[in-house]
Design a protein around this motif. Structure first.
Motif, PDB file in Angstrom:
ATOM      1  N   ALA A  75      42.635  39.709  46.297  1.00 26.92           N
ATOM      2  CA  ALA A  75      41.328  40.057  46.830  1.00 26.92           C
ATOM      3  C   ALA A  75      40.248  39.484  45.919  1.00 26.92           C
ATOM      4  CB  ALA A  75      41.193  41.575  46.935  1.00 26.92           C
ATOM      5  N   GLU A  76      39.022  39.551  46.375  1.00 24.99           N
ATOM      6  CA  GLU A  76      37.921  38.980  45.608  1.00 24.99           C
ATOM      7  C   GLU A  76      37.753  39.690  44.275  1.00 24.99           C
ATOM      8  OE1 GLU A  76      33.697  37.117  46.809  1.00 24.99           O
ATOM      9  OE2 GLU A  76      34.012  39.175  47.443  1.00 24.99           O
ATOM     10  N   SER A  77      37.507  38.912  43.227  1.00 25.43           N
ATOM     11  CA  SER A  77      37.291  39.474  41.898  1.00 25.43           C
ATOM     12  C   SER A  77      35.888  40.053  41.796  1.00 25.43           C
ATOM     13  CB  SER A  77      37.480  38.394  40.832  1.00 25.43           C
ATOM     14  OG  SER A  77      38.762  37.828  40.906  1.00 25.43           O
ATOM     15  N   ARG A  78      35.714  40.956  40.848  1.00 25.66           N
ATOM     16  CA  ARG A  78      34.403  41.541  40.597  1.00 25.66           C
ATOM     17  C   ARG A  78      34.179  41.704  39.102  1.00 25.66           C
ATOM     18  NH1 ARG A  78      35.425  44.531  45.436  1.00 25.66           N
ATOM     19  NH2 ARG A  78      33.720  44.279  46.935  1.00 25.66           N
ATOM     20  N   PHE A  79      32.909  41.533  38.689  1.00 27.09           N
ATOM     21  CA  PHE A  79      32.516  41.859  37.321  1.00 27.09           C
ATOM     22  C   PHE A  79      32.256  43.358  37.260  1.00 27.09           C
ATOM     23  CE2 PHE A  79      30.789  37.512  37.898  1.00 27.09           C
ATOM     24  CZ  PHE A  79      31.412  36.873  36.845  1.00 27.09           C
ATOM     25  N   ALA A  80      33.278  44.141  37.350  1.00 24.89           N
ATOM     26  CA  ALA A  80      33.082  45.587  37.359  1.00 24.89           C
ATOM     27  C   ALA A  80      34.372  46.256  36.930  1.00 24.89           C
ATOM     28  CB  ALA A  80      32.668  46.072  38.750  1.00 24.89           C
ATOM     29  N   ALA A  81      34.236  47.341  36.225  1.00 21.50           N
ATOM     30  CA  ALA A  81      35.389  48.138  35.824  1.00 21.50           C
ATOM     31  C   ALA A  81      35.095  49.603  36.121  1.00 21.50           C
ATOM     32  CB  ALA A  81      35.693  47.926  34.347  1.00 21.50           C
ATOM     33  N   PRO A  82      34.955  49.976  37.398  1.00 23.05           N
ATOM     34  CA  PRO A  82      34.519  51.336  37.734  1.00 23.05           C
ATOM     35  C   PRO A  82      35.502  52.423  37.352  1.00 23.05           C
ATOM     36  CG  PRO A  82      35.253  50.153  39.692  1.00 23.05           C
ATOM     37  CD  PRO A  82      35.215  49.151  38.581  1.00 23.05           C
ATOM     38  N   ASP A  83      36.767  52.060  37.086  1.00 26.31           N
ATOM     39  CA  ASP A  83      37.752  53.082  36.722  1.00 26.31           C
ATOM     40  C   ASP A  83      37.909  53.239  35.213  1.00 26.31           C
ATOM     41  OD1 ASP A  83      38.300  53.513  39.403  1.00 26.31           O
ATOM     42  OD2 ASP A  83      39.787  51.906  39.457  1.00 26.31           O
ATOM     43  N   SER A 105      40.585  41.875  39.511  1.00 24.77           N
ATOM     44  CA  SER A 105      40.961  41.327  40.813  1.00 24.77           C
ATOM     45  C   SER A 105      42.198  42.055  41.312  1.00 24.77           C
ATOM     46  CB  SER A 105      41.243  39.823  40.708  1.00 24.77           C
ATOM     47  OG  SER A 105      42.273  39.560  39.779  1.00 24.77           O
ATOM     48  N   ALA A 106      42.174  42.402  42.586  1.00 27.33           N
ATOM     49  CA  ALA A 106      43.291  43.140  43.182  1.00 27.33           C
ATOM     50  C   ALA A 106      44.395  42.168  43.587  1.00 27.33           C
ATOM     51  CB  ALA A 106      42.808  43.927  44.395  1.00 27.33           C
ATOM     52  N   GLU A 107      45.624  42.479  43.195  1.00 27.39           N
ATOM     53  CA  GLU A 107      46.790  41.689  43.574  1.00 27.39           C
ATOM     54  C   GLU A 107      47.769  42.590  44.318  1.00 27.39           C
ATOM     55  OE1 GLU A 107      48.396  39.888  40.093  1.00 27.39           O
ATOM     56  OE2 GLU A 107      46.520  38.854  39.560  1.00 27.39           O
ATOM     57  N   THR A 109      50.596  43.468  43.458  1.00 29.26           N
ATOM     58  CA  THR A 109      51.321  44.351  42.544  1.00 29.26           C
ATOM     59  C   THR A 109      50.404  45.309  41.794  1.00 29.26           C
ATOM     60  OG1 THR A 109      51.192  42.640  40.829  1.00 29.26           O
ATOM     61  CG2 THR A 109      53.181  42.692  42.209  1.00 29.26           C
ATOM     62  N   GLY A 110      49.086  45.211  41.996  1.00 30.35           N
ATOM     63  CA  GLY A 110      48.154  46.080  41.293  1.00 30.35           C
ATOM     64  C   GLY A 110      46.832  45.372  41.017  1.00 30.35           C
ATOM     65  N   THR A 111      46.092  45.869  40.062  1.00 33.44           N
ATOM     66  CA  THR A 111      44.784  45.310  39.731  1.00 33.44           C
ATOM     67  C   THR A 111      44.845  44.645  38.369  1.00 33.44           C
ATOM     68  OG1 THR A 111      43.661  47.028  41.000  1.00 33.44           O
ATOM     69  CG2 THR A 111      42.339  45.808  39.413  1.00 33.44           C
ATOM     70  N   ARG A 112      44.478  43.359  38.342  1.00 36.63           N
ATOM     71  CA  ARG A 112      44.509  42.601  37.097  1.00 36.63           C
ATOM     72  C   ARG A 112      43.135  42.605  36.443  1.00 36.63           C
ATOM     73  NH1 ARG A 112      47.943  39.402  34.744  1.00 36.63           N
ATOM     74  NH2 ARG A 112      49.281  39.326  36.591  1.00 36.63           N
ATOM     75  N   SER A 113      43.114  42.765  35.120  1.00 39.39           N
ATOM     76  CA  SER A 113      41.877  42.692  34.350  1.00 39.39           C
ATOM     77  C   SER A 113      41.767  41.332  33.678  1.00 39.39           C
ATOM     78  CB  SER A 113      41.839  43.788  33.286  1.00 39.39           C
ATOM     79  OG  SER A 113      41.787  45.066  33.873  1.00 39.39           O
ATOM     80  N   TRP A 114      40.514  40.874  33.529  1.00 38.26           N
ATOM     81  CA  TRP A 114      40.241  39.580  32.922  1.00 38.26           C
ATOM     82  C   TRP A 114      39.104  39.738  31.913  1.00 38.26           C
ATOM     83  CZ3 TRP A 114      42.968  35.311  34.997  1.00 38.26           C
ATOM     84  CH2 TRP A 114      43.579  35.532  36.246  1.00 38.26           C
ATOM     85  N   LEU A 115      39.147  38.945  30.848  1.00 37.11           N
ATOM     86  CA  LEU A 115      38.011  38.844  29.941  1.00 37.11           C
ATOM     87  C   LEU A 115      37.323  37.512  30.189  1.00 37.11           C
ATOM     88  CD1 LEU A 115      36.489  40.170  27.498  1.00 37.11           C
ATOM     89  CD2 LEU A 115      37.730  38.503  26.084  1.00 37.11           C
ATOM     90  N   THR A 116      36.016  37.550  30.389  1.00 35.14           N
ATOM     91  CA  THR A 116      35.237  36.338  30.618  1.00 35.14           C
ATOM     92  C   THR A 116      34.126  36.243  29.573  1.00 35.14           C
ATOM     93  OG1 THR A 116      33.663  37.414  32.115  1.00 35.14           O
ATOM     94  CG2 THR A 116      35.660  36.507  33.101  1.00 35.14           C
ATOM     95  N   GLY A 117      33.650  35.025  29.352  1.00 28.53           N
ATOM     96  CA  GLY A 117      32.570  34.801  28.402  1.00 28.53           C
ATOM     97  C   GLY A 117      31.465  33.984  29.038  1.00 28.53           C
ATOM     98  N   VAL A 118      30.210  34.354  28.743  1.00 27.30           N
ATOM     99  CA  VAL A 118      29.057  33.689  29.350  1.00 27.30           C
ATOM    100  C   VAL A 118      27.994  33.440  28.282  1.00 27.30           C
ATOM    101  CG1 VAL A 118      27.192  33.883  31.053  1.00 27.30           C
ATOM    102  CG2 VAL A 118      29.466  34.802  31.581  1.00 27.30           C
ATOM    103  N   ASP A 119      27.442  32.225  28.278  1.00 25.57           N
ATOM    104  CA  ASP A 119      26.245  31.941  27.500  1.00 25.57           C
ATOM    105  C   ASP A 119      25.058  32.344  28.358  1.00 25.57           C
ATOM    106  OD1 ASP A 119      23.916  30.786  26.409  1.00 25.57           O
ATOM    107  OD2 ASP A 119      25.020  29.106  25.559  1.00 25.57           O
TER     108      ASP A 119
END
Length: 476
Positions: A75-83, A105-107, A109-119
């Protein structure tokens, strides 16, 4: 009673010495002897906020390389961690313009977390998204120095058991995982202090965290770190922490380096002991007393240190006025007594005299204006404002700053809106000289929107949680 700016060096010494017995660093003066106002170190928004800001750069989940809804099993990823039970914000932290966000992002088998970096100065990715794990609850992620993010598997999964604690240590310069493996750290025991992660141990004290997610140095004490000593304007605080010494009823606070755990020696004279302490942008201050009665909180001197931990000045306090360091002020040192309060630069230079401060008052420095909680004659809460350049008390602001303040360009303050049931508002811009609302930002019902000041940039998360954007002054 109105605030008084300290008009000249000689007047400053006479006024504050009479009130507090001050011995302090000499401020810069003009040829006529008047003090030059030196803005205390703080971070302000680079873009003017007089008008409602508009999106500048925009960065979507797909721009960062996160999975999107076009994938067969994603499913579509989001910059959010509401849980996230520790911190619902998707912002992990920042060092200057380099900011780090959690995404999910929802898969199948479950929900995957990602770390991203932005300037955030340009809206460009710092590295490719780093996959963490598939779990019902996202890992606990914190900054751990200028080039490292630490993520630790949540202590418990509310829907299924997990096997042991694991950690990821991410090198943010290279955008790679430098360590992944077991750890003795507890996600719930970690706390963010400045840009460092420390482990709170209520039996032994405070531990540092190393490159393999292991505990390193130990500072003995209560194990409870003062997290109020953090700037409210997005700037990077000096690398020092504060905890209370061990023992029931102990009022002695220890200042220590967040880099190596070295405890700061305040240079006390024989017979003196430490009391309270506070870290500010640009340095910190420690109270000292020679009062032998350990149950009597009676500081007699305040010692000021710069951001490198070097002692720069000291201020003597009167014994009969109950003067002490006002600890709820995170931005600028204030010595408060029952009769008046003196505002200082972090180098110990007196700036202004203001009326007494309520014990539990919120105090915030925005530009050259000092705001503090007060009440009118019938007890209605408001914010009292003092211009530290002129000493004048301005019009009170009839709204609560609290946790609503996001950032400012020194003229307009940006505030979150937490209670708008009829119109889903995200934020308001308020003129700091009049307290009037000059613009507002609206959002959708059920919005994921968040708002941060990151270094000198105002950053917003979109309503659907799929896009980050800067907010800047509108183009003509």
């Amino acid at each position: 009673m109105r605030c008084r700016a300290i008009p000249s060096l000689s007047a400053a010494v006479l006024l504050v010495s009479a009130l507090l017995g001050v011995s302090c660093a000499t401020p810069s003066t003009t040829t006529d002897g008047s003090v030059i106002w030196r803005q205390p170190k703080q971070q302000l928004l680079a873009s003017p906020m007089e008008r409602r800001p508009e999106p500048g750069w925009r960065l979507s989940v797909t721009d960062l390389g996160l999975p999107n809804a076009n994938s067969a099993d994603t499913a579509e990823s989001r910059f959010a961690a509401p849980d996230d039970v520790f911190d619902p914000s998707s912002l992990v932290g920042n060092v200057g313009d380099r900011a780090y966000f959690l995404a999910r992002s929802a898969e199948t088998t479950g929900t995957r977390s990602w770390l991203t970096g932005v300037d955030v100065s340009e809206g460009t990715p710092l590295f490719a998204p780093i996959s963490l794990e598939v779990a019902e609850i996202p890992p606990r992620c914190l900054m751990n120095g200028p080039r490292t993010v630490l993520c630790v598997r949540a202590d418990e999964d509310l829907r299924k058991p997990i096997d042991g604690a694991f950690a990821w240590v991410i090198d943010t310069d290279q955008g790679v995982v430098s360590y992944f493996g077991p750890t003795q750290l507890s996600a719930g025991g970690l706390v963010q202090v400045g840009i460092y992660a420390v482990a709170q141990d209520y039996v032994n004290g405070v531990h540092g965290v190393g490159a393999r997610a292991e505990t390193t140095w130990l500072v003995p004490g209560s194990g409870s770190v003062d997290t109020m000593s953090r700037p409210t304007d997005g700037s990077t605080p000096p690398p020092f922490g504060v905890q209370t010494a061990a023992g029931r009823g102990n009022d002695r606070q220890i200042v220590f380096s967040l880099v190596d755990g070295a405890v700061v020696d305040p240079g006390a004279s024989p017979g003196q002991r430490q009391l309270g302490a506070r870290v500010y942008p640009g340095g910190f201050a420690i109270e000292l007393t020679s009062e032998p009665n350990a149950n009597l909180y009676s500081p007699q001197e305040i010692v000021f240190f710069d951001e490198k931990g070097i002692r720069v000045s000291n201020v003597g306090l009167p014994e009969k006025k109950g003067a002490q360091l006002f600890l709820p002020s995170p931005d600028i040192p204030i010595v408060a007594s029952r009769d008046e309060s003196i505002v200082y630069g972090v180098n110990g230079t007196p700036i202004a005299q203001i009326p007494p401060i309520e014990f539990h008052s919120d105090v915030r420095l925005i530009g050259s204006s000092l705001f503090m909680h007060g009440k009118d004659k019938i007890g209605v809460p408001h914010q009292r404002r003092y211009d530290l350049r002129t000493g004048e008390e301005g019009k009170p602001c009839e709204f609560d700053f609290g946790t609503r303040f996001v950032g400012s360009d020194a003229t307009v303050g940006v505030f979150r809106v937490l209670d708008a049931p009829d119109v889903p508002l995200i934020a308001k811009g308020r003129d700091l000289s009049t307290c009037e609302t000059v613009w507002s930002l609206s959002g959708d019902n059920g919005s994921y929107a968040e708002l941060w000041q990151i270094n000198t940039t105002l950053v917003r998360l979109s309503d659907d949680g799929t896009e980050l954007m800067s907010l800047v002054a509108p183009h003509e």
